[in-house]
Enzyme design. Structure first.
Site, PDB file in Angstrom:
ATOM      1  N   LYS A 175       1.016  -1.484  -0.001  1.00 36.43           N
ATOM      2  CA  LYS A 175      -0.061   0.082  -0.010  1.00 36.43           C
ATOM      3  C   LYS A 175       0.739   1.748   0.083  1.00 36.43           C
ATOM      4  O   LYS A 175       2.091   1.204   0.640  1.00 36.43           O
ATOM      5  CB  LYS A 175      -1.108   0.027   1.165  1.00 36.43           C
TER       6      LYS A 175
HETATM    7  C1  LIG Z   1      -9.393  -3.750  -0.973  1.00 35.42           C
HETATM    8  C2  LIG Z   1      -9.278  -4.685  -0.181  1.00 35.42           C
HETATM    9  N1  LIG Z   1      -9.469  -4.923   0.523  1.00 35.42           N
HETATM   10  C3  LIG Z   1      -9.236  -5.520   1.544  1.00 35.42           C
HETATM   11  C4  LIG Z   1      -7.880  -5.426   1.542  1.00 35.42           C
HETATM   12  C5  LIG Z   1      -7.360  -6.245   3.117  1.00 35.42           C
HETATM   13  O1  LIG Z   1      -6.112  -5.553   3.591  1.00 35.42           O
HETATM   14  P1  LIG Z   1      -5.475  -5.954   4.992  1.00 35.42           P
HETATM   15  O2  LIG Z   1      -3.921  -6.730   4.472  1.00 35.42           O
HETATM   16  O3  LIG Z   1      -4.853  -4.712   5.643  1.00 35.42           O
HETATM   17  O4  LIG Z   1      -6.529  -6.559   5.647  1.00 35.42           O
HETATM   18  C6  LIG Z   1      -6.502  -5.199   1.044  1.00 35.42           C
HETATM   19  C7  LIG Z   1      -5.449  -5.892   0.629  1.00 35.42           C
HETATM   20  O5  LIG Z   1      -5.000  -5.999  -0.301  1.00 35.42           O
HETATM   21  C8  LIG Z   1      -7.487  -4.903  -0.125  1.00 35.42           C
HETATM   22  O6  LIG Z   1      -7.127  -4.608  -1.199  1.00 35.42           O
END
Ligand SMILES: Cc1ncc(COP(=O)(O)O)c(C=O)c1O
Length: 368
Positions: A175
């Site tokens: 990110k």
């Molecule tokens: C659209 C979206 N939602 C949720 C997530 C989940 O994030 P995390 O890995 O911080 O739980 C991601 C992670 O890549 C994502 O791209």
């Protein structure tokens, strides 16, 4: 590709010189900074966006027997968080030109069990939050924004987190703002923020930092909570990045312009549209490859030493969702078409223009 360096090393060294490694002063500082950036009252720092979505649902009492409307054009975590809360994900198809949840299709999916909508601001382009809020209010629904792709963006003068009951962010390794693994939920609702703070640490009403500051005191566990609290080391990694957030955003915006100027005439290639009123966060730079050639392009780009990704194949066609909910091909045709065609190109601040040229020439060679 991350750009963490000396500022982050120094910030972590400062934490290590202090006794509290877990949730404490640095986390509080990051929360304030992040909330100020978004123009919201509260940020609650967590260990992931998945956890932020899960806790948001639980904090507002959503669970077994409830339905939550979301998009099949997303990372699986958007839907698995709903399932982990005990509720059922109900997919609604996306807009063909953006890949975002199609607000006009939502009403037909609302039942007496529907409790919430989870829109995803795909690739960094915000959904129409004004229209979503109006619809949700009409039916008494909550909105939890999956803003994993959209820290910097805005639409029609609204930023993420300003109209949702919560907005959930990811600080995962890929990110724009990262501490390896991390996340946050933001909200303008002070009582909800308090509840999220309680739920992120087992439901305990005192944390280690309180006990350190005030001396040992007995604590209580008024509710069942989870273990999703961000620690000071993660927050220290994030704080210096807040200083560079807008500069990095500007660099990605320029990079997107460089790509767009070079690829418009490549055959069998199109791009998601940026809609009027949108200030794109430019998290990813996907292209849509037609003529059933996406997977061939992936293979040939990788052979040429260019790393590409797929964000995402429509998730309702993954085995678990097919087996558990009976989804099948044809259920959400717009999401399926995007999922079959999409390919994310290399995209990061400071990406040299020669690399952009090389990516474009390779794509043009393959597709011409
Ligand atoms: C659209 C979206 N939602 C949720 C997530 C989940 O994030 P995390 O890995 O911080 O739980 C991601 C992670 O890549 C994502 O791209």
């Amino acid at each position: 590709m991350h750009d963490l360096g000396k500022a982050e090393l120094d910030a972590v060294a400062e934490v290590l010189a202090n006794p509290i490694l877990t949730t404490g002063e640095w986390v509080a500082r990051f929360e304030q900074r992040f909330a100020d950036y978004l123009g919201v009252r509260n940020a609650v720092a967590l260990t992931s966006c998945t956890g932020a979505l899960h806790l948001s649902l639980i904090a507002l009492g959503i669970g077994p027997g409830d339905e939550v409307i979301t998009t099949p054009m997303t990372f699986i975590a958007t839907a698995t968080a709903i399932i982990e809360a005990g509720a059922k994900p109900v997919f609604v198809d996306v807009e063909p030109e953006t890949g975002n949840l199609d607000v006009l299709r939502i009403e037909a999916a609302i039942t007496e069990r529907t409790r919430a909508i989870v829109p995803v601001h795909l690739y960094g382009q915000m959904c129409d939050m004004r229209a979503l809020r109006e619809l949700a209010d009409r039916y008494g629904l909550h909105i939890f924004e999956d803003a994993a792709h959209c820290v910097e963006g805005a639409r029609d003068g609204v930023k993420t987190g300003q109209l949702g009951n919560t907005a959930c962010y990811s600080f995962y390794a890929t990110k724009n703002l990262t501490c390896g693994e991390g996340g946050a939920a933001v909200t303008n609702d002070d009582a909800l923020a308090e509840r999220l703070r309680l739920l992120r640490l087992h439901g305990m009403n005192k944390n280690a930092n309180d006990r350190h500051r005030e001396g040992y005191q007995h604590w209580d566990m008024p509710v069942l909570g989870w273990k999703y609290n961000m620690d000071n080391i993660q927050a220290a990694l994030l704080l210096p990045q807040m200083d560079r957030l807008d500069d990095n955003w500007q660099e990605r915006r320029e990079l997107a312009q460089q790509y767009e100027a070079r690829l418009w005439d490549i055959p069998d290639l199109s791009r998601p549209k940026t809609l009027p009123g949108v200030e794109h966060a430019w998290h990813l730079f996907p292209v849509w490859i037609g003529a059933g050639r996406r997977d061939e392009v992936i293979e040939r780009m990788q052979k040429a030493g260019i790393s590409v990704m797929v964000n995402y194949r429509a998730i309702h066609r993954l085995t678990y969702f097919r087996d558990t909910f009976g989804f099948k091909t044809g259920d959400f045709p717009n999401a399926e078409l995007i999922g079959d065609n999409t390919l994310s190109l290399p995209f990061y601040p400071n990406m040299p223009l020669e690399h952009v040229d090389c990516v474009i020439e390779t794509l043009r060679d393959i597709l011409s």
